[in-house]
Design a protein around this motif. Structure first.
Motif, PDB file in Angstrom:
ATOM      1  N   ARG A  60      14.531  28.643  17.841  1.00 11.71           N
ATOM      2  CA  ARG A  60      15.204  27.387  18.571  1.00 11.71           C
ATOM      3  C   ARG A  60      16.441  26.918  17.773  1.00 11.71           C
ATOM      4  NH1 ARG A  60       9.610  25.280  20.232  1.00 11.71           N
ATOM      5  NH2 ARG A  60       9.193  26.475  22.229  1.00 11.71           N
ATOM      6  N   ARG A  63      19.256  29.523  17.781  1.00  7.65           N
ATOM      7  CA  ARG A  63      19.687  29.699  19.141  1.00  7.65           C
ATOM      8  C   ARG A  63      20.713  28.655  19.421  1.00  7.65           C
ATOM      9  NH1 ARG A  63      15.763  28.277  23.597  1.00  7.65           N
ATOM     10  NH2 ARG A  63      16.360  26.328  22.652  1.00  7.65           N
ATOM     11  N   ARG A  66      23.887  28.902  17.180  1.00  7.32           N
ATOM     12  CA  ARG A  66      24.707  30.030  17.737  1.00  7.32           C
ATOM     13  C   ARG A  66      25.383  29.569  18.994  1.00  7.32           C
ATOM     14  NH1 ARG A  66      28.331  33.733  16.478  1.00  7.32           N
ATOM     15  NH2 ARG A  66      28.162  35.489  17.831  1.00  7.32           N
TER      16      ARG A  66
END
Length: 124
Positions: A60, A63, A66
């Motif tokens: 998480r 993610r 990014r």
């Protein structure tokens, strides 16, 4: 009808084998062996649970990082941040608000009307 008979026979035989097998294991397996196997299974389960939890937390975080990088690289410097764009979009999406590029924002009454129609003499 014979298929149903053989299906029932197979189910009954499977139940008998499982029940008798458990009785044999309880009778011949030492209690400490069963306790050790149970403790090992529980320890392995908790270790896997912790590893999965750590993996999900790392995933998480990566993610989100990014997504932030992609958002920053896709936006022009003059557009501001993603939060600024969302705030502007929400402010203009209220009922009655003029959207940028819409007919109401340019003083026209409809998006379908073209101001050059009268001059050209025809319309599509």
């Amino acid at each position: 009808m014979s298929r149903l008979f053989w299906l029932g026979t197979g189910v009954a035989l499977t139940v008998v084998v499982v029940v008798k097998g458990r009785q044999v294991v309880r009778r011949y397996a030492p209690a400490t062996l069963v306790d050790q196997a149970t403790a090992t299974a529980q320890a392995t389960g908790s270790a896997l649970s912790e590893a999965a939890s750590r993996f999900l937390d790392d995933f998480r975080a990566a993610r989100d990082e990014r997504a932030e990088q992609l958002s920053d690289s896709l936006l022009a410097r003059t557009q501001g941040s993603v939060d600024d764009l969302r705030a502007r979009r929400d402010a203009t999406s209220r009922p009655g608000a003029a959207r940028p590029g819409s007919a109401r924002a340019h003083g026209r009454h409809s998006d379908l009307e073209d101001p050059d129609d009268d001059e050209l003499g025809y319309s599509f």
